[in-house]
Design an enzyme around this catalytic site. Structure first.
Site, mmCIF file in Angstrom:
data_model
loop_
_atom_site.group_PDB
_atom_site.id
_atom_site.type_symbol
_atom_site.label_atom_id
_atom_site.label_comp_id
_atom_site.label_asym_id
_atom_site.label_seq_id
_atom_site.Cartn_x
_atom_site.Cartn_y
_atom_site.Cartn_z
ATOM 1 N N PRO A 74 0.819 -1.223 0.000
ATOM 2 C CA PRO A 74 0.000 0.000 0.000
ATOM 3 C C PRO A 74 0.853 1.273 0.000
ATOM 4 O O PRO A 74 0.351 2.345 -0.288
ATOM 5 C CB PRO A 74 -0.801 -0.098 1.309
ATOM 6 C CG PRO A 74 -0.654 -1.490 1.778
ATOM 7 C CD PRO A 74 0.611 -2.029 1.201
ATOM 8 N N ARG A 122 -1.537 -8.720 -20.974
ATOM 9 C CA ARG A 122 -2.508 -8.453 -22.043
ATOM 10 C C ARG A 122 -2.003 -7.442 -23.067
ATOM 11 O O ARG A 122 -2.610 -7.266 -24.118
ATOM 12 C CB ARG A 122 -3.883 -8.068 -21.503
ATOM 13 C CG ARG A 122 -3.886 -6.912 -20.531
ATOM 14 C CD ARG A 122 -5.248 -6.665 -19.931
ATOM 15 N NE ARG A 122 -6.168 -6.057 -20.886
ATOM 16 C CZ ARG A 122 -7.154 -6.698 -21.504
ATOM 17 N NH1 ARG A 122 -7.398 -7.942 -21.267
ATOM 18 N NH2 ARG A 122 -7.905 -6.052 -22.366
ATOM 19 N N ASP A 128 -9.222 -0.689 -25.496
ATOM 20 C CA ASP A 128 -9.562 -0.822 -24.078
ATOM 21 C C ASP A 128 -9.731 0.545 -23.424
ATOM 22 O O ASP A 128 -9.096 1.508 -23.813
ATOM 23 C CB ASP A 128 -8.417 -1.520 -23.315
ATOM 24 C CG ASP A 128 -8.571 -3.024 -23.307
ATOM 25 O OD1 ASP A 128 -9.635 -3.509 -23.698
ATOM 26 O OD2 ASP A 128 -7.611 -3.691 -22.905
ATOM 27 N N GLU A 177 1.807 -8.749 8.629
ATOM 28 C CA GLU A 177 1.853 -7.288 8.784
ATOM 29 C C GLU A 177 2.789 -6.636 7.770
ATOM 30 O O GLU A 177 2.842 -5.415 7.660
ATOM 31 C CB GLU A 177 2.289 -6.905 10.203
ATOM 32 C CG GLU A 177 1.400 -7.459 11.304
ATOM 33 C CD GLU A 177 -0.062 -7.113 11.098
ATOM 34 O OE1 GLU A 177 -0.378 -5.928 10.919
ATOM 35 O OE2 GLU A 177 -0.897 -8.045 11.117
HETATM 36 C C1 4GS Z 1 -1.456 -4.072 -1.168
HETATM 37 C C2 4GS Z 1 -2.068 -3.042 -1.882
HETATM 38 C C3 4GS Z 1 -1.790 -4.520 0.206
HETATM 39 C C4 4GS Z 1 -0.487 -5.089 3.137
HETATM 40 C C5 4GS Z 1 -0.507 -7.363 2.103
HETATM 41 C C6 4GS Z 1 -0.540 -5.747 4.503
HETATM 42 C C7 4GS Z 1 -0.543 -7.945 3.509
HETATM 43 C C8 4GS Z 1 -1.108 -5.981 2.096
HETATM 44 N N1 4GS Z 1 -0.509 -4.579 -1.936
HETATM 45 N N2 4GS Z 1 -1.463 -2.968 -3.054
HETATM 46 N N3 4GS Z 1 0.095 -7.038 4.446
HETATM 47 N N4 4GS Z 1 -3.069 -2.234 -1.492
HETATM 48 N N5 4GS Z 1 -0.922 -5.418 0.765
HETATM 49 O O1 4GS Z 1 -2.776 -4.112 0.770
HETATM 50 O O2 4GS Z 1 -0.506 -3.894 -3.092
#
Ligand code: 4GS
Length: 240
Positions: free
Chosen positions: A88, A153, A168, A115
């Site tokens: 994230p 793709r 697309d 985590e």
């Molecule tokens: C994402 C996301 C995600 C983060 C995986 C906490 C498990 C998690 N990965 N884009 N640990 N959004 N990963 O939420 O790529």
């Protein structure tokens, strides 16, 4: 194009990518995907790949050593290319990011669980951090599948009709136009006249106008430039 996927759940990624056009592309050898499980590189006696975070707190963290050995194994066998960690905290995935990734010959995708992963692996080994959006998923596997799907793709020969990738949504920086097809229940009612006219030029013009109007209405953020000449940003294709 080649992908390496470092994941504790290789079957999850393999199965997800085994359907439809992506599955066919893999079958036909247009793309190769190798799976590397950090579990196979856990040298401690219980095969542990996770441990409690230093400093305390809830949950577990993926350990540095199995990840590092997994990556070493890829490098020993060949080339890892750019190492991409799905997280994230990464740069948000957009069509323009996908198109840049599609220019690479080899990508190594690292899927986190729990985590997260030991920051030292990120600092030392990761070239790009990519996020599929501002939400939390349970593991990077789903995100890796999204990245592989959008990149594959674009490879020439993957989509039956070479035009499909071009038409697309997002490929020209805009949304797609509305589509209609045969219905026994509805007949032709509700189908815009022009689509039944057989006039290809008129159809193209209608579609372009629809795409522009839809984009302005539903996703004005995609349009860049002055209010005068609103123009969607051009997103070059692979091989363009
Ligand atoms: C994402 C996301 C995600 C983060 C995986 C906490 C498990 C998690 N990965 N884009 N640990 N959004 N990963 O939420 O790529």
């Amino acid at each position: 194009m080649n992908f390496n996927v470092i994941t504790l759940f290789p079957d999850m990624v393999k199965h997800t990518l085994s359907f439809g056009v992506i599955g066919k592309a893999i079958e036909n050898g247009l793309v190769t995907i190798s799976y590397i499980n950090p579990r196979d590189f856990a040298e401690n006696k219980h095969g542990r790949v996770d441990d409690k975070p230093f400093g305390g707190g809830p949950g577990m963290v993926m350990m540095y050593d199995p990840l590092k050995r997994a990556l070493k194994n890829i490098e020993n066998k060949g080339h890892a290319g750019d190492v991409v960690f799905l997280s994230p905290q990464g740069k948000e995935l957009k069509q323009s990011v996908c198109n840049d990734l599609a220019k690479k010959n080899t990508l190594t995708l690292v899927c986190g669980r729990y985590e997260g992963i030991d920051q030292r692996f990120v600092d030392e080994c990761v070239d790009q951090e990519i996020s599929i959006g501002d939400y939390v998923i349970s593991g990077g596997e789903v995100a890796a599948c999204v990245v592989i799907d959008t990149v594959v793709r674009q490879i020439k020969g993957v989509l039956g009709d070479d035009e499909s990738a071009m038409t697309d949504s997002f490929m020209n920086g805009m949304l797609g136009f509305p589509q209609y097809t045969r219905s026994d229940l509805l007949g032709q009612s509700g189908v815009p006249e022009v689509l039944l006219s057989g006039h290809h030029q008129a159809i193209s013009a209608w579609r372009e106008k629809q795409a522009a109007e839809l984009t302005k209405l539903k996703r004005p953020d995609l349009l860049v430039g002055t209010s005068e000449g609103k123009k969607a940003s051009h997103v070059p294709r692979r091989n363009e």
